[in-house]
Design a protein around this motif. Sequence first.
Motif, PDB file in Angstrom:
ATOM      1  N   SER A   1      54.127  32.685   2.058  1.00  0.00           N
ATOM      2  CA  SER A   1      54.599  32.958   3.410  1.00  0.00           C
ATOM      3  C   SER A   1      56.099  32.729   3.437  1.00  0.00           C
ATOM      4  O   SER A   1      56.570  31.635   3.122  1.00  0.00           O
ATOM      5  CB  SER A   1      53.875  32.004   4.368  1.00  0.00           C
TER       6      SER A   1
ATOM      7  N   THR B   1      42.745  32.477   7.967  1.00  0.00           N
ATOM      8  CA  THR B   1      43.202  31.336   7.159  1.00  0.00           C
ATOM      9  C   THR B   1      42.053  30.368   6.869  1.00  0.00           C
ATOM     10  O   THR B   1      41.307  29.984   7.766  1.00  0.00           O
ATOM     11  CB  THR B   1      44.324  30.574   7.894  1.00  0.00           C
TER      12      THR B   1
ATOM     13  N   HIS C   1      44.885  38.085   9.072  1.00  0.00           N
ATOM     14  CA  HIS C   1      44.158  37.389   8.014  1.00  0.00           C
ATOM     15  C   HIS C   1      43.375  36.234   8.620  1.00  0.00           C
ATOM     16  O   HIS C   1      43.649  35.832   9.756  1.00  0.00           O
ATOM     17  CB  HIS C   1      45.144  36.832   6.979  1.00  0.00           C
TER      18      HIS C   1
ATOM     19  N   ARG D   1      55.955  28.394   0.024  1.00  0.00           N
ATOM     20  CA  ARG D   1      55.030  28.084   1.127  1.00  0.00           C
ATOM     21  C   ARG D   1      53.752  28.887   0.933  1.00  0.00           C
ATOM     22  O   ARG D   1      53.808  30.123   0.835  1.00  0.00           O
ATOM     23  CB  ARG D   1      55.732  28.464   2.426  1.00  0.00           C
TER      24      ARG D   1
ATOM     25  N   PHE E   1      45.716  25.811   4.719  1.00  0.00           N
ATOM     26  CA  PHE E   1      47.178  25.930   4.729  1.00  0.00           C
ATOM     27  C   PHE E   1      47.761  24.824   3.872  1.00  0.00           C
ATOM     28  O   PHE E   1      47.559  23.640   4.163  1.00  0.00           O
ATOM     29  CB  PHE E   1      47.715  25.843   6.159  1.00  0.00           C
TER      30      PHE E   1
ATOM     31  N   ASP F   1      46.568  21.173   4.969  1.00  0.00           N
ATOM     32  CA  ASP F   1      46.416  20.700   6.337  1.00  0.00           C
ATOM     33  C   ASP F   1      44.918  20.514   6.610  1.00  0.00           C
ATOM     34  O   ASP F   1      44.144  21.447   6.462  1.00  0.00           O
ATOM     35  CB  ASP F   1      47.009  21.738   7.295  1.00  0.00           C
TER      36      ASP F   1
ATOM     37  N   ARG G   1      51.158  34.817  19.107  1.00  0.00           N
ATOM     38  CA  ARG G   1      51.613  33.437  19.290  1.00  0.00           C
ATOM     39  C   ARG G   1      52.489  33.359  20.542  1.00  0.00           C
ATOM     40  O   ARG G   1      53.019  34.367  20.978  1.00  0.00           O
ATOM     41  CB  ARG G   1      52.398  32.971  18.063  1.00  0.00           C
TER      42      ARG G   1
ATOM     43  N   PHE H   1      49.357  29.615   1.607  1.00  0.00           N
ATOM     44  CA  PHE H   1      48.099  29.389   2.321  1.00  0.00           C
ATOM     45  C   PHE H   1      47.025  30.263   1.692  1.00  0.00           C
ATOM     46  O   PHE H   1      47.334  31.255   1.013  1.00  0.00           O
ATOM     47  CB  PHE H   1      48.243  29.650   3.827  1.00  0.00           C
TER      48      PHE H   1
ATOM     49  N   THR I   1      44.544  35.202  13.998  1.00  0.00           N
ATOM     50  CA  THR I   1      45.571  35.120  15.038  1.00  0.00           C
ATOM     51  C   THR I   1      46.123  36.508  15.340  1.00  0.00           C
ATOM     52  O   THR I   1      46.512  37.248  14.434  1.00  0.00           O
ATOM     53  CB  THR I   1      46.704  34.175  14.590  1.00  0.00           C
TER      54      THR I   1
ATOM     55  N   HIS J   1      39.128  32.147  12.710  1.00  0.00           N
ATOM     56  CA  HIS J   1      39.808  32.989  13.698  1.00  0.00           C
ATOM     57  C   HIS J   1      40.862  33.835  12.994  1.00  0.00           C
ATOM     58  O   HIS J   1      41.312  33.484  11.894  1.00  0.00           O
ATOM     59  CB  HIS J   1      40.482  32.118  14.761  1.00  0.00           C
TER      60      HIS J   1
ATOM     61  N   TYR K   1      54.025  37.868   4.495  1.00  0.00           N
ATOM     62  CA  TYR K   1      52.963  37.310   3.666  1.00  0.00           C
ATOM     63  C   TYR K   1      52.783  38.200   2.435  1.00  0.00           C
ATOM     64  O   TYR K   1      52.623  39.408   2.568  1.00  0.00           O
ATOM     65  CB  TYR K   1      51.640  37.250   4.438  1.00  0.00           C
TER      66      TYR K   1
HETATM   67  O1  3AM Z   1      46.099  32.447  10.439  1.00  0.00           O
HETATM   68  P1  3AM Z   1      46.688  31.479  11.369  1.00  0.00           P
HETATM   69  O2  3AM Z   1      47.705  32.066  12.280  1.00  0.00           O
HETATM   70  O3  3AM Z   1      45.714  30.616  12.046  1.00  0.00           O
HETATM   71  O4  3AM Z   1      49.320  29.276  11.836  1.00  0.00           O
HETATM   72  C1  3AM Z   1      49.611  29.593  10.508  1.00  0.00           C
HETATM   73  C2  3AM Z   1      48.744  30.695   9.978  1.00  0.00           C
HETATM   74  O5  3AM Z   1      47.451  30.470  10.410  1.00  0.00           O
HETATM   75  C3  3AM Z   1      49.180  28.477   9.613  1.00  0.00           C
HETATM   76  O6  3AM Z   1      49.003  29.057   8.332  1.00  0.00           O
HETATM   77  C4  3AM Z   1      48.761  30.429   8.475  1.00  0.00           C
HETATM   78  C5  3AM Z   1      49.795  31.222   7.732  1.00  0.00           C
HETATM   79  O7  3AM Z   1      51.069  30.849   8.135  1.00  0.00           O
HETATM   80  N1  3AM Z   1      50.182  27.445   9.563  1.00  0.00           N
HETATM   81  C6  3AM Z   1      51.504  27.604   9.551  1.00  0.00           C
HETATM   82  N2  3AM Z   1      52.115  26.395   9.509  1.00  0.00           N
HETATM   83  C7  3AM Z   1      51.135  25.479   9.527  1.00  0.00           C
HETATM   84  C8  3AM Z   1      51.111  24.053   9.490  1.00  0.00           C
HETATM   85  N3  3AM Z   1      52.235  23.339   9.443  1.00  0.00           N
HETATM   86  C9  3AM Z   1      49.900  26.146   9.563  1.00  0.00           C
HETATM   87  N4  3AM Z   1      48.735  25.506   9.572  1.00  0.00           N
HETATM   88  C10 3AM Z   1      48.789  24.163   9.565  1.00  0.00           C
HETATM   89  N5  3AM Z   1      49.919  23.451   9.512  1.00  0.00           N
END
Ligand code: 3AM
Length: 189
Positions: A157, A41, A39, A2, A44, A118, A130, A4, A127, A125, A166
């Motif tokens: 991830s 992103t 971090h 997985r 992804f 994605d 959550r 990103f 995060t 941003h 990560y």
């Molecule tokens: O940095 P953030 O939190 O915005 O939300 C997840 C995180 O982003 C996002 O990828 C980053 C590392 O995990 N993420 C996780 N699953 C996802 C998905 N299915 C995703 N983004 C889009 N689609």
Amino acid sequence: MRLFVAAELPDAMMEALGETSALLRDHVSGRYVAPGSFHLTLAFLGEVPVARVDDACAALDEACALQPPIAVAFGPLGSFGRAHKATLWQGFARGVDELGGLAGDVRESLADHGLVYDSTAFAPHVTLMRRADLTGGLLPTPVVERGVIDTVTLFSSDLSGERPRYEPVHRVTLRWELLDDSEGMGMLV
Ligand code: 3AM
């Protein structure tokens, strides 16, 4: 695996995020991102076959080859989703357009290498939390910090544990671009 792609933040900004996160703990319940894991992103990818990881590294190298470091500053906090189960994040007041350009280049380069990501519109941003319950009212003012982003990283991830883990797979350092036109040619140093 997985995967990103994310920009890493300089130490002072990571510390500021840690302070903001600590302030939030007094106000908001939810699942906090571990301070070492903050971090920004950019793209992804999700599950990528191990045999394609080299392509993802190459895509990142190419996207960043002409990208100078980006000056950024934190802005207000923001949220995605519904108030009782929101994703709460630190936003940016400076560098937004440049970060958007970088995210676009990274995504385009991934696509050029046949990699899927994605395609949700990019909104810069970091995060912090959550499943945040934001129904209680006002949020604290975040600790504002500024700095320069010069590291873009392909992360793996691992969601198998209690918290996401990560790990950097490939790091790219952004360089200041110096144009030497003495011979009528652009040169990267
Ligand atoms: O940095 P953030 O939190 O915005 O939300 C997840 C995180 O982003 C996002 O990828 C980053 C590392 O995990 N993420 C996780 N699953 C996802 C998905 N299915 C995703 N983004 C889009 N689609």
